[in-house]
Design a protein around this motif. Structure first.
Motif, PDB file in Angstrom:
ATOM      1  N   MET A  97       0.544  -1.244   0.288  1.00 53.00           N
ATOM      2  CA  MET A  97      -0.242  -0.156  -0.571  1.00 53.00           C
ATOM      3  C   MET A  97       0.908   1.231  -0.336  1.00 53.00           C
ATOM      4  O   MET A  97       0.437   2.265  -0.843  1.00 53.00           O
ATOM      5  CB  MET A  97      -0.914  -0.236   1.397  1.00 53.00           C
ATOM      6  N   TYR A  98       1.389   1.468   0.982  1.00 52.48           N
ATOM      7  CA  TYR A  98       2.588   2.486   0.933  1.00 52.48           C
ATOM      8  C   TYR A  98       3.626   2.236   0.568  1.00 52.48           C
ATOM      9  O   TYR A  98       4.548   1.431   1.331  1.00 52.48           O
ATOM     10  CB  TYR A  98       2.409   2.955   1.871  1.00 52.48           C
ATOM     11  N   ASP A  99       4.142   2.274  -0.686  1.00 49.78           N
ATOM     12  CA  ASP A  99       5.334   1.650  -1.636  1.00 49.78           C
ATOM     13  C   ASP A  99       6.428   2.894  -1.514  1.00 49.78           C
ATOM     14  O   ASP A  99       6.520   2.880  -2.432  1.00 49.78           O
ATOM     15  CB  ASP A  99       5.387   0.507  -2.576  1.00 49.78           C
ATOM     16  N   ALA A 100       7.554   2.945  -0.265  1.00 54.66           N
ATOM     17  CA  ALA A 100       8.383   3.868  -0.868  1.00 54.66           C
ATOM     18  C   ALA A 100       9.313   3.325   0.830  1.00 54.66           C
ATOM     19  O   ALA A 100       9.324   2.648   1.505  1.00 54.66           O
ATOM     20  CB  ALA A 100       8.093   5.126  -0.302  1.00 54.66           C
ATOM     21  N   GLU A 101      10.996   3.328   0.715  1.00 52.69           N
ATOM     22  CA  GLU A 101      11.920   3.414   1.294  1.00 52.69           C
ATOM     23  C   GLU A 101      11.665   4.770   2.611  1.00 52.69           C
ATOM     24  O   GLU A 101      11.257   4.113   3.832  1.00 52.69           O
ATOM     25  CB  GLU A 101      13.037   3.383   0.364  1.00 52.69           C
ATOM     26  N   LYS A 125       7.575  20.468  -7.056  1.00 56.37           N
ATOM     27  CA  LYS A 125       7.438  20.709  -8.367  1.00 56.37           C
ATOM     28  C   LYS A 125       8.700  21.385  -8.334  1.00 56.37           C
ATOM     29  O   LYS A 125       9.415  20.870  -9.166  1.00 56.37           O
ATOM     30  CB  LYS A 125       5.911  21.636  -9.271  1.00 56.37           C
ATOM     31  N   ASN A 126       8.956  22.812  -7.305  1.00 56.13           N
ATOM     32  CA  ASN A 126       9.809  23.545  -7.804  1.00 56.13           C
ATOM     33  C   ASN A 126      10.690  22.935  -6.373  1.00 56.13           C
ATOM     34  O   ASN A 126      11.895  22.824  -6.919  1.00 56.13           O
ATOM     35  CB  ASN A 126       9.197  24.593  -6.592  1.00 56.13           C
ATOM     36  N   ARG A 127      10.843  22.041  -6.005  1.00 54.32           N
ATOM     37  CA  ARG A 127      11.349  21.239  -4.538  1.00 54.32           C
ATOM     38  C   ARG A 127      11.224  19.548  -4.670  1.00 54.32           C
ATOM     39  O   ARG A 127      10.338  19.365  -3.245  1.00 54.32           O
ATOM     40  CB  ARG A 127      11.251  22.147  -3.389  1.00 54.32           C
ATOM     41  N   PRO A 156      13.055  13.137  -3.580  1.00 60.16           N
ATOM     42  CA  PRO A 156      13.466  12.182  -4.106  1.00 60.16           C
ATOM     43  C   PRO A 156      12.678  10.503  -4.090  1.00 60.16           C
ATOM     44  O   PRO A 156      11.752  11.058  -3.804  1.00 60.16           O
ATOM     45  CB  PRO A 156      14.723  11.225  -3.063  1.00 60.16           C
ATOM     46  N   SER A 157      12.433  10.304  -5.294  1.00 59.39           N
ATOM     47  CA  SER A 157      11.698   8.735  -6.107  1.00 59.39           C
ATOM     48  C   SER A 157      11.359   8.081  -5.199  1.00 59.39           C
ATOM     49  O   SER A 157      10.400   7.250  -5.176  1.00 59.39           O
ATOM     50  CB  SER A 157      12.230   8.636  -7.285  1.00 59.39           C
ATOM     51  N   ASN A 158      12.565   7.345  -4.215  1.00 61.85           N
ATOM     52  CA  ASN A 158      12.028   6.827  -2.880  1.00 61.85           C
ATOM     53  C   ASN A 158      11.372   7.477  -1.962  1.00 61.85           C
ATOM     54  O   ASN A 158      11.162   6.465  -0.998  1.00 61.85           O
ATOM     55  CB  ASN A 158      13.530   5.989  -2.439  1.00 61.85           C
ATOM     56  N   ALA A 172      10.469  23.068   9.166  1.00 57.02           N
ATOM     57  CA  ALA A 172      10.104  22.249   9.088  1.00 57.02           C
ATOM     58  C   ALA A 172      10.638  21.102   8.245  1.00 57.02           C
ATOM     59  O   ALA A 172      10.796  20.093   8.105  1.00 57.02           O
ATOM     60  CB  ALA A 172       9.449  21.401  10.007  1.00 57.02           C
ATOM     61  N   ILE A 173      10.179  21.535   7.389  1.00 57.33           N
ATOM     62  CA  ILE A 173      10.281  21.217   5.780  1.00 57.33           C
ATOM     63  C   ILE A 173      11.760  20.933   5.543  1.00 57.33           C
ATOM     64  O   ILE A 173      11.891  19.723   4.470  1.00 57.33           O
ATOM     65  CB  ILE A 173       9.462  22.401   4.732  1.00 57.33           C
ATOM     66  N   ASP A 174      12.556  21.786   5.891  1.00 54.65           N
ATOM     67  CA  ASP A 174      13.957  22.128   5.597  1.00 54.65           C
ATOM     68  C   ASP A 174      14.345  20.671   6.103  1.00 54.65           C
ATOM     69  O   ASP A 174      15.280  20.070   5.495  1.00 54.65           O
ATOM     70  CB  ASP A 174      14.386  23.768   5.920  1.00 54.65           C
ATOM     71  N   MET A 175      13.929  20.727   7.340  1.00 56.62           N
ATOM     72  CA  MET A 175      14.733  19.405   8.406  1.00 56.62           C
ATOM     73  C   MET A 175      14.282  18.346   7.157  1.00 56.62           C
ATOM     74  O   MET A 175      14.852  17.158   7.625  1.00 56.62           O
ATOM     75  CB  MET A 175      14.329  18.729   9.534  1.00 56.62           C
ATOM     76  N   VAL A 176      12.899  18.490   6.917  1.00 57.43           N
ATOM     77  CA  VAL A 176      12.627  16.851   6.066  1.00 57.43           C
ATOM     78  C   VAL A 176      13.511  16.978   5.405  1.00 57.43           C
ATOM     79  O   VAL A 176      14.067  15.606   5.074  1.00 57.43           O
ATOM     80  CB  VAL A 176      11.073  17.018   5.858  1.00 57.43           C
ATOM     81  N   TYR A 177      13.352  17.716   4.265  1.00 61.20           N
ATOM     82  CA  TYR A 177      14.662  17.808   3.148  1.00 61.20           C
ATOM     83  C   TYR A 177      15.790  17.152   3.761  1.00 61.20           C
ATOM     84  O   TYR A 177      17.117  16.228   2.855  1.00 61.20           O
ATOM     85  CB  TYR A 177      14.166  19.329   1.984  1.00 61.20           C
ATOM     86  N   GLU A 178      16.545  17.377   4.736  1.00 59.24           N
ATOM     87  CA  GLU A 178      18.021  17.214   5.988  1.00 59.24           C
ATOM     88  C   GLU A 178      17.362  15.409   6.074  1.00 59.24           C
ATOM     89  O   GLU A 178      18.838  14.912   5.354  1.00 59.24           O
ATOM     90  CB  GLU A 178      17.650  17.551   6.072  1.00 59.24           C
ATOM     91  N   GLU A 179      16.352  15.067   6.003  1.00 60.67           N
ATOM     92  CA  GLU A 179      16.352  13.660   6.216  1.00 60.67           C
ATOM     93  C   GLU A 179      16.339  12.762   5.682  1.00 60.67           C
ATOM     94  O   GLU A 179      17.151  11.318   5.300  1.00 60.67           O
ATOM     95  CB  GLU A 179      15.305  13.210   7.218  1.00 60.67           C
ATOM     96  N   VAL A 180      15.644  13.140   3.954  1.00 62.34           N
ATOM     97  CA  VAL A 180      15.631  12.318   2.792  1.00 62.34           C
ATOM     98  C   VAL A 180      16.965  12.616   1.780  1.00 62.34           C
ATOM     99  O   VAL A 180      16.706  11.470   1.562  1.00 62.34           O
ATOM    100  CB  VAL A 180      14.254  12.865   2.143  1.00 62.34           C
ATOM    101  N   ILE A 181      17.492  13.706   2.269  1.00 56.91           N
ATOM    102  CA  ILE A 181      18.426  13.369   0.859  1.00 56.91           C
ATOM    103  C   ILE A 181      20.166  12.925   1.071  1.00 56.91           C
ATOM    104  O   ILE A 181      21.146  13.507   0.644  1.00 56.91           O
ATOM    105  CB  ILE A 181      18.283  15.466   0.232  1.00 56.91           C
ATOM    106  N   ILE A 182      19.934  12.483   2.694  1.00 47.88           N
ATOM    107  CA  ILE A 182      20.828  12.750   2.574  1.00 47.88           C
ATOM    108  C   ILE A 182      21.855  11.160   2.141  1.00 47.88           C
ATOM    109  O   ILE A 182      21.457  10.609   1.619  1.00 47.88           O
ATOM    110  CB  ILE A 182      20.803  11.708   4.677  1.00 47.88           C
TER     111      ILE A 182
END
Length: 154
Positions: A1-5, A34-36, A39-41, A144-154
């Protein structure tokens, strides 16, 4: 159902003022993707109020990390953002409120890294309906959004 890493999950109730922080933050991430792009996972989910119990109780072996966006009471000022671990969250916070289960759904996710990006609320209106965030919590969303991106772009 939620197929993502990686899942980015907004928890809370938009009907009760600052309790809507998680869902509204996810909404802003989705509106600006769209602007930011993420990652696909990575998958974003507005889990609302009782949905977190069901989401976290049905683990997917694909999951490597779950980033939860939610309010939390901690030392500091309204609108402060803090990164928490699952050990920092009260036991049962993401349980189904209508169930008598004593098992915390986050405990079943031992193989998954759990990160909570929490915002200290200024006002929670429950049980009275009040739409919209207070100014201090709304101003915290970009951080908070910046912190999310820091977590997912590592």
């Amino acid at each position: 159902m939620y197929d993502a890493e990686v899942l980015v999950v907004g928890c809370g109730n938009v009907l009760f003022k600052d309790d809507g922080f998680g869902p509204l933050t996810v909404q802003q991430i989705e509106e600006n993707e769209k602007n930011r792009p993420l990652p696909s996972n990575v998958m974003t989910i507005d889990a609302g109020t009782s949905a977190p119990h069901y989401l976290f109780s049905l683990p997917n072996p694909m999951w490597k990390k779950i980033i939860i966006l939610d309010i939390a009471d901690f030392e500091g000022n309204a609108g402060d953002i803090k990164k928490l671990s699952k050990e920092d969250v009260p036991v049962g916070k993401y349980q189904d409120p209508h169930s008598l289960s004593v098992v915390d759904p986050l405990d079943d996710l031992e193989e998954v890294e759990i990160v909570i990006i929490a915002c200290k609320p200024e006002r929670i209106s429950s049980p009275f309906v009040e739409y919209g965030l207070t100014e201090s919590v709304e101003k915290a969303i970009p951080k908070a959004i910046d912190m999310v991106y820091e977590e997912v772009i590592i």
